[in-house]
Design an enzyme around this catalytic site. Structure first.
Site, PDB file in Angstrom:
ATOM      1  N   GLU A   1       9.747   7.405  -4.135  1.00 41.23           N
ATOM      2  CA  GLU A   1      10.093   8.165  -2.890  1.00 41.23           C
ATOM      3  C   GLU A   1      11.049   7.322  -1.862  1.00 41.23           C
ATOM      4  O   GLU A   1      11.856   7.999  -1.488  1.00 41.23           O
ATOM      5  CB  GLU A   1       8.810   8.406  -2.353  1.00 41.23           C
TER       6      GLU A   1
ATOM      7  N   PHE B   1      -8.875  11.778  -0.763  1.00 38.67           N
ATOM      8  CA  PHE B   1      -7.923  11.102  -1.671  1.00 38.67           C
ATOM      9  C   PHE B   1      -6.428  11.539  -1.343  1.00 38.67           C
ATOM     10  O   PHE B   1      -6.181  12.591  -1.023  1.00 38.67           O
ATOM     11  CB  PHE B   1      -8.128  11.691  -3.171  1.00 38.67           C
ATOM     12  N   GLN B   2      -5.723  10.449  -1.382  1.00 39.93           N
ATOM     13  CA  GLN B   2      -4.373  10.673  -0.908  1.00 39.93           C
ATOM     14  C   GLN B   2      -3.938  11.127   0.441  1.00 39.93           C
ATOM     15  O   GLN B   2      -3.043  11.682   0.442  1.00 39.93           O
ATOM     16  CB  GLN B   2      -3.553  10.997  -2.151  1.00 39.93           C
TER      17      GLN B   2
ATOM     18  N   LYS C   1      -1.929  21.393   1.627  1.00 40.83           N
ATOM     19  CA  LYS C   1      -1.901  22.120   0.283  1.00 40.83           C
ATOM     20  C   LYS C   1      -2.147  23.466   0.410  1.00 40.83           C
ATOM     21  O   LYS C   1      -1.715  24.380  -0.249  1.00 40.83           O
ATOM     22  CB  LYS C   1      -2.528  21.395  -0.706  1.00 40.83           C
TER      23      LYS C   1
ATOM     24  N   MET D   1      22.513 -14.235   2.231  1.00 39.16           N
ATOM     25  CA  MET D   1      22.676 -14.310   3.619  1.00 39.16           C
ATOM     26  C   MET D   1      21.686 -15.183   4.324  1.00 39.16           C
ATOM     27  O   MET D   1      21.870 -15.935   5.362  1.00 39.16           O
ATOM     28  CB  MET D   1      22.598 -12.894   4.190  1.00 39.16           C
TER      29      MET D   1
END
Length: 560
Positions: free
Chosen positions: A47, A109-110, A159, A465
């Site tokens: 993502e 969940f999630q 959802k 760097m």
């Protein structure tokens, strides 16, 4: 119509053509509806790669970039990219799924409070509770993202809202009474700015990322007045890097001429920039001789935040520059230009030749081979600064990098987003071996969509760097920066993905390697093994001022 279909239809009405994303449980109804949608979807492998690609799509095209993710870990993987887009004022809309409304707050969940997490790093965000609100929310989200000072907006859709029956209307009107960006500069402030410029003996025009769409007006204004022009890292391309009025980039790794011009200027016209600490250095010593700083910015919160401003102008850069151009006159700057030319001549951007292949010469070779006609993306590190210094960008929206947040790993997903936005153009990602490995899984996305991006890995075997700072400021105590003992063979790694791999280790093979990259029709990953201990100079140490600028590498011997 289900909520998921309404969500996509609302985005279609906003002109969305492409969504970058990755599916999951809580966003699955929308992905099911996407199956029948005309909107093109680009499946990324993480993502974070999706939000970075959407960011680059927005910056390369001028449109709003869109990314989509599922709830919990999927949504949280967007956080770095949203913060990056926020810092660099990029219009992105993120659509995330969430658990059903009845489960919100139960540690389902999630589940994650993504609106709470992203509140400080988005321009605005929404948790949609009513399916019939979707058209209004989407219309507002896109308007907020692209108007005023652009920025990311997140829309979180549970959802069950995606599955609910939509019975609302798509004929919605914007009604945001508390959000009305000022676009036109105040006429009296524009007059004051012109008056200050006409009296100036040592004026400078500083151009930032907010002026990319004002490039035509800025060029006309500079040529009409003869004023020297400086472009920040984010402003590269807003003024041609090959133009004789251009002094280079300011700040920590800017040119001597640009930094000294700011230091000695009596009037500064700053357009579309926010005086980042990497530009100002020690603020109390920034432009100490400037009696007038004119700051043009669409975000009033930025004016006077860092640098004291005598002439504030709140407004859209293009509209304000149009008014300034209308009233501008040629300035008498012959004496000032003689001084500037001396600095530019005595301190050009250069580097000490070494027997090893060097990053600067690789970038310069690509610049010469392409004539600068490419969209350049970078990761973050030494290679980023070398690209900014040695690949002179002359077109707007053609140098895409992470400025404010300094996000390693953006180079490859930025190249993906830029290539999708401008499919007929050459896209080159100058990357470092450290930065590239943070998102290299997106090579699979390159293969899946046959994107002909050219990845140029400048492999010095270090977090370059960080090593440079340890070298200069930490007594050469090289703590956790060595990568060469565990780096992969990048060319063979590319071949494992089905991408052409090129490896160049010797100076005498440089041209052959560059030609191999540019003559390949499809994607390429080219690994250039470069000198390990190179430093980026000039350099103004963090918190220092122009007087403390290190103009060249202080180390006299290789390895010293």
């Amino acid at each position: 119509m289900k909520g998921a279909e309404a969500l996509l239809k609302a985005m279609e009405q906003e002109g969305v053509e492409v969504i970058f994303g990755h599916p999951g449980g809580a966003i699955m109804p929308t992905y099911d509806a996407l199956y029948d949608s005309p909107i093109r979807h680009i499946l990324v492998r993480h993502e974070q790669g999706g939000v970075h690609a959407a960011t680059a799509y927005a910056r390369a095209s001028g449109k709003v970039g869109v990314v989509m993710a599922t709830s919990g870990p999927g949504a949280l993987n967007l956080v770095t990219g949203l913060a990056d887009a926020y810092m660099d004022s990029t219009p992105v809309v993120a659509i995330t799924g969430n658990v059903p409304r009845s489960l919100i707050g139960t540690d389902a969940f999630q589940e994650a409070d993504v609106t709470g997490v992203t509140m400080p790093i988005t321009k605005h965000n929404y948790l949609v509770q009513d399916v019939n609100d979707l058209p209004r929310v989407i219309k507002e989200a896109f308007y907020i993202a692209r108007s005023g000072r652009p920025g990311p907006v997140l829309v979180d859709v549970p959802k069950d809202v995606q599955l609910a029956e939509f019975t609302g209307s798509f004929d919605v009107k914007l009604d945001l009474p508390g959000y009305k960006p000022t676009l036109r500069g105040h006429p009296r402030q524009i007059e004051r700015a012109l008056e200050a410029l006409e009296k100036a003996e040592r004026p400078v025009l500083m151009v930032g990322g907010g002026a990319q769409d004002a490039h035509a007006e800025i060029l006309a204004f500079a040529e009409k007045t003869g004023i020297p022009v400086i472009t920040t890292l984010m402003g590269l391309g807003a003024f041609p890097g090959t133009h004789p009025l251009w002094l280079g980039m300011p700040g920590m790794h800017g040119t001597v001429a640009a930094n000294r011009a700011i230091y000695h200027a009596d009037v500064i016209l700053a357009v579309g920039l926010r005086f980042d600490d990497r530009v100002t250095g020690k603020v109390s010593r920034f432009a100490p001789h400037a009696h007038t700083i004119i700051h043009v910015d669409v975000d009033p919160a930025e004016i006077g935040k860092i640098v004291r401003t005598q002439v504030p102008i709140v407004g859209d850069a293009r509209l304000v520059m149009r008014e300034l151009l209308r009233g501008a006159k040629p300035l008498r700057l012959a004496t000032w230009w003689r001084e500037l030319e001396e600095w530019r001549t005595r301190h050009p951007l250069t580097y000490r030749p070494r027997p090893h292949l060097q990053s600067q010469e690789v970038i310069r070779a690509f610049y010469e081979a392409t004539g600068g006609n490419a969209i350049v993306t970078t990761g973050v590190g030494q290679h980023q600064m070398f690209a900014a210094q040695f690949f002179r960008v002359s077109r707007p929206r053609s140098f895409l990098t992470s400025g404010g947040l300094g996000t390693m790993g953006v180079g490859l997903p930025f190249a993906i987003g830029a290539q999708v936005a401008r499919p007929g153009e050459l896209v080159i990602d100058f990357d470092g071996d450290g930065s590239f490995q943070m998102t290299l899984q997106e090579l699979a996305t390159v293969v899946k969509y046959k994107l002909p991006v050219k990845v140029v890995v400048l492999n010095n075997g270090f977090l370059g760097m960080v090593r440079q700072w340890q070298d200069l400021f930490h007594a050469k105590r090289y703590s956790e920066v060595y990568l060469a003992d565990s780096n992969p063979d990048f060319a063979r790694l590319a071949e494992a993905y089905g991408i052409r791999g090129v490896r160049v280790e010797r100076k005498e093979d440089l041209k052959k390697g560059v030609d191999a990259v540019l003559e390949t029709d499809g994607p390429v990953v080219a690994e250039f093994k470069v000198y390990q201990e190179e430093g980026v100079f000039p350099m103004i140490p963090s918190g220092a001022s122009v007087e403390e600028m290190i103009t060249e590498d202080p180390r006299q011997e290789v390895g010293a």
